[in-house]
Design an enzyme around this catalytic site. Structure first.
Site, PDB file in Angstrom:
ATOM      1  N   GLU A  39       0.855  -1.187   0.000  1.00  0.00           N
ATOM      2  CA  GLU A  39       0.000   0.000   0.000  1.00  0.00           C
ATOM      3  C   GLU A  39       0.899   1.248   0.000  1.00  0.00           C
ATOM      4  O   GLU A  39       1.934   1.261   0.668  1.00  0.00           O
ATOM      5  CB  GLU A  39      -0.848  -0.051   1.283  1.00  0.00           C
ATOM      6  CG  GLU A  39      -1.836   1.067   1.501  1.00  0.00           C
ATOM      7  CD  GLU A  39      -2.541   0.927   2.864  1.00  0.00           C
ATOM      8  OE1 GLU A  39      -2.039   0.182   3.731  1.00  0.00           O
ATOM      9  OE2 GLU A  39      -3.603   1.558   3.050  1.00  0.00           O
ATOM     10  N   LYS A 110      -9.798   1.964  -1.853  1.00  0.00           N
ATOM     11  CA  LYS A 110     -10.009   1.297  -0.542  1.00  0.00           C
ATOM     12  C   LYS A 110     -11.322   1.733   0.092  1.00  0.00           C
ATOM     13  O   LYS A 110     -11.535   2.926   0.349  1.00  0.00           O
ATOM     14  CB  LYS A 110      -8.834   1.657   0.363  1.00  0.00           C
ATOM     15  CG  LYS A 110      -8.793   0.938   1.696  1.00  0.00           C
ATOM     16  CD  LYS A 110      -7.522   1.360   2.467  1.00  0.00           C
ATOM     17  CE  LYS A 110      -7.291   0.561   3.730  1.00  0.00           C
ATOM     18  NZ  LYS A 110      -6.026   0.964   4.407  1.00  0.00           N
ATOM     19  N   CYS A 143      -5.080  -3.431   2.329  1.00  0.00           N
ATOM     20  CA  CYS A 143      -4.776  -3.497   3.768  1.00  0.00           C
ATOM     21  C   CYS A 143      -6.000  -3.810   4.624  1.00  0.00           C
ATOM     22  O   CYS A 143      -6.517  -4.913   4.571  1.00  0.00           O
ATOM     23  CB  CYS A 143      -4.073  -2.206   4.194  1.00  0.00           C
ATOM     24  SG  CYS A 143      -3.071  -2.406   5.700  1.00  0.00           S
ATOM     25  N   VAL A 170       0.190  -2.536  10.488  1.00  0.00           N
ATOM     26  CA  VAL A 170       0.813  -2.167  11.759  1.00  0.00           C
ATOM     27  C   VAL A 170       0.336  -3.084  12.880  1.00  0.00           C
ATOM     28  O   VAL A 170       0.997  -3.223  13.900  1.00  0.00           O
ATOM     29  CB  VAL A 170       0.531  -0.693  12.132  1.00  0.00           C
ATOM     30  CG1 VAL A 170       1.231   0.243  11.167  1.00  0.00           C
ATOM     31  CG2 VAL A 170      -0.963  -0.400  12.161  1.00  0.00           C
TER      32      VAL A 170
END
Lengths: 266, 266
Positions: A39, A110, A143, A170
Site C-alpha cells: 500500500e 479502498k 490493507c 501495523v
C-alpha cells in the site's frame, strides 16, 4: 500456471522518486506474470496531515508514477498491483492500481479506511470487481479491508481466483486471518506488506512485514521475515481456486443460504 | 461476569439413555451459568441412513431428552446449549437447543448441512437470532456453520456477545478459523466438540476434540486436548464483546460498507 509474488521493501517517506527507482531496480531483475507491491509504496504512509498528502498524491491523468510503472510492465511484460495515493478532483483515495503491459487496467479505491486515513482520504466509491490477467481472475483489496470477511467473499462470488492485497500493516492479526479468508473462499491471496518505520515529527509508525502468499484451503505457501527486503515469486495453478467442494457434497459458495444473511446487506 | 464452558465427551452411537446419563452425571458436579454440549451428543452422529436417524431422533413435544435436560437445568440453575436430533412432522433437523431453569427457550436448526447430513436432515428453516441468558446475548450455530463467515457476522450484527457452537468436527480447520471469527466480530465463542469415533458397519468417523473457548480479538482462552474427556469452565466478562473499536477510529461493525456487499445477499 501463473508466476506471482510480492516485493516487500522499505519505502522512504516522501521520497517518491527514490521509491519508484527502488521498485524499478528490483523488478527489472525478474521474470513474472503478476507482482503485488505494498500500500502507498511511493509516498510513504504516515502523513502529517491532509496538506502533506495532497502534495504527494498524484492524479492518474498526469502521473509520473503511472508512466514509470506502465513502462516497466511493458518492458518486462508483466502485471503489477500496487498501492497508489490517487488525487481525483477534490478527493484523495487510498487506491490500488492494476497495470499491465498495455497500461492501466483497473483502479480500486479502498473502501474501509484505517485509523487516521479517515482524516485524509475519501472512502472508496467504486464496486468490488474482478479483473482478468492472463486468463486468471484477480480481485483487489487494500490493507484493512482484510478484517471484513465481506470483501474477499464479494470478490470470490464474482469468480476471483487470486486476491491481490497491497498492505501497510501495523497490527499483527492480518496474516493469520488471511489463511481463514483463503480457506472459507478457496482462493489464493498475495499480501504485500512493507517493513521498516515512518519516523515523522508527529510520531513513528512501524510496519510488520511478513508478506505472504496463501493457497486455497488456507495453505501458507510462503511468508517473508518481518524486517527484511524480499522479492518472492512462486508458480501457482489458479485452477485450484475453482475447486470449491470441501467435501464431495459441500460446495462452499453454493452451500451458502443468502436468505438468512439479510442483516449483512442493510 | 458469566461462568461458561463446554463438556467434551465421547457419546456412544445409538445409546441415547447412556449418553444422557453421562451428561447428567458430569454436569451435576459443577456450578455454571452456561454450558455448551457437542452436536448430536445423545444419538451419536454416523447414522447408517435416514431410517436409523428417524428411530433415534425425538419430537420436542414428547422428548425424554428434553425432560432430562430441563430437569437438570432447573436443579442446577444453569443454561445449556446442546445439539439435538429434532423430529418435526416429516422433517428431521440437526438442531441446537437452548434450555434454561424454566425449560426450552430456543431451537436453532442448522442451516448449512455437512456431507452425508444432506441425505438425512432437512436444512434449517429458522432465522439466525440472538437470545438472552442472564443479561448476555448469545447466538447459536452448529458445527459446519463455522466455515460461512456470514453466520457469526449475522449474529454479531444482532448483538450476540457469546457464540455457542455445538460441533462434531472431523476436519482440522475449524478451531483456527474460529479465532478469526472472534477477531473480525469481537465476540466470544464456545466450540464444544466430541472426541472418539463412531465405528459403524458402513464405516468409521473420527472426531477431533479440541473444544475451545475464544475471547474477543481472537484470543484463545483454552483449548482441550484432542482425545480426552473434559469439562471446562471459565469466568468471562461478556461486556468485552461490546468494545467494537479496534482502533480509536475503527468500529468493526459500523465501518462496514453494506452497499458494496450486495452479492452476498442474492
Amino acid at each position: 500456471m501463473l508466476r506471482v509474488g510480492f516485493y516487500q521493501f522499505r519505502p522512504l517517506f516522501g521520497k517518491v522518486e527514490r521509491n519508484r527507482r527502488k521498485v524499478v531496480e528490483a523488478l527489472s531483475q525478474v521474470e513474472a506474470d503478476l507482482i503485488v507491491l505494498p500500500e502507498l509504496p511511493f509516498t510513504g504512509y504516515h502523513f502529517a496531515g491532509r496538506t502533506e498528502l495532497e502534495e504527494l498524491a498524484e492524479d492518474l491523468s498526469n502521473s509520473p508514477t503511472l508512466w514509470t510503472l506502465g513502462e516497466l510492465c511493458a518492458r518486462k511484460n508483466f502485471y503489477l498491483v500496487t498501492g497508489f495515493a490517487e488525487k481525483s478532483g477534490k478527493d484523495i483515495f487510498n487506491s490500488a492500481l492494476l497495470i499491465g503491459p498495455d497500461g492501466l487496467i483497473h483502479v480500486y479505491r479502498k473502501i474501509h479506511l484505517f485509523d487516521r486515513e479517515k482524516e485524509m482520504f475519501t472512502p472508496g466509491n467504486t464496486p468490488l470487481t474482478v479483473q482478468e490477467v492472463r486468463g486468471t481472475k484477480i480481485g483487489m483489496m487494500v490493507c484493512f479491508d482484510w478484517i471484513f470477511p465481506e470483501v474477499v467473499r464479494t470478490l470470490a462470488l464474482q469468480g476471483a481466483q487470486v486476491i491481490c492485497h497491497p498492505s501497510n500493516l501495523v497490527l499483527s492479526y492480518c496474516q493469520q486471518a488471511m489463511l481463514t479468508r483463503c480457506l472459507e473462499n478457496n482462493v489464493f491471496a498475495i499480501t504485500a506488506n512493507r517493513f521498516g518505520a515512518d519516523r515523522r515529527p508527529h510520531g513513528t509508525l512501524r510496519f510488520t512485514g511478513k508478506s505472504q502468499v496463501v493457497a486455497p484451503r488456507g495453505k501458507l505457501i510462503y511468508q517473508a521475515p518481518s524486517q527484511r527486503e524480499e522479492l518472492f515469486l512462486a508458480e501457482i495453478d489458479p485452477q485450484q481456486a475453482n475447486e470449491k467442494f470441501i467435501t464431495p457434497r459441500n460446495h462452499i459458495l453454493e452451500d451458502r443460504r443468502p436468505e438468512f444473511y439479510r442483516p449483512l446487506c442493510r
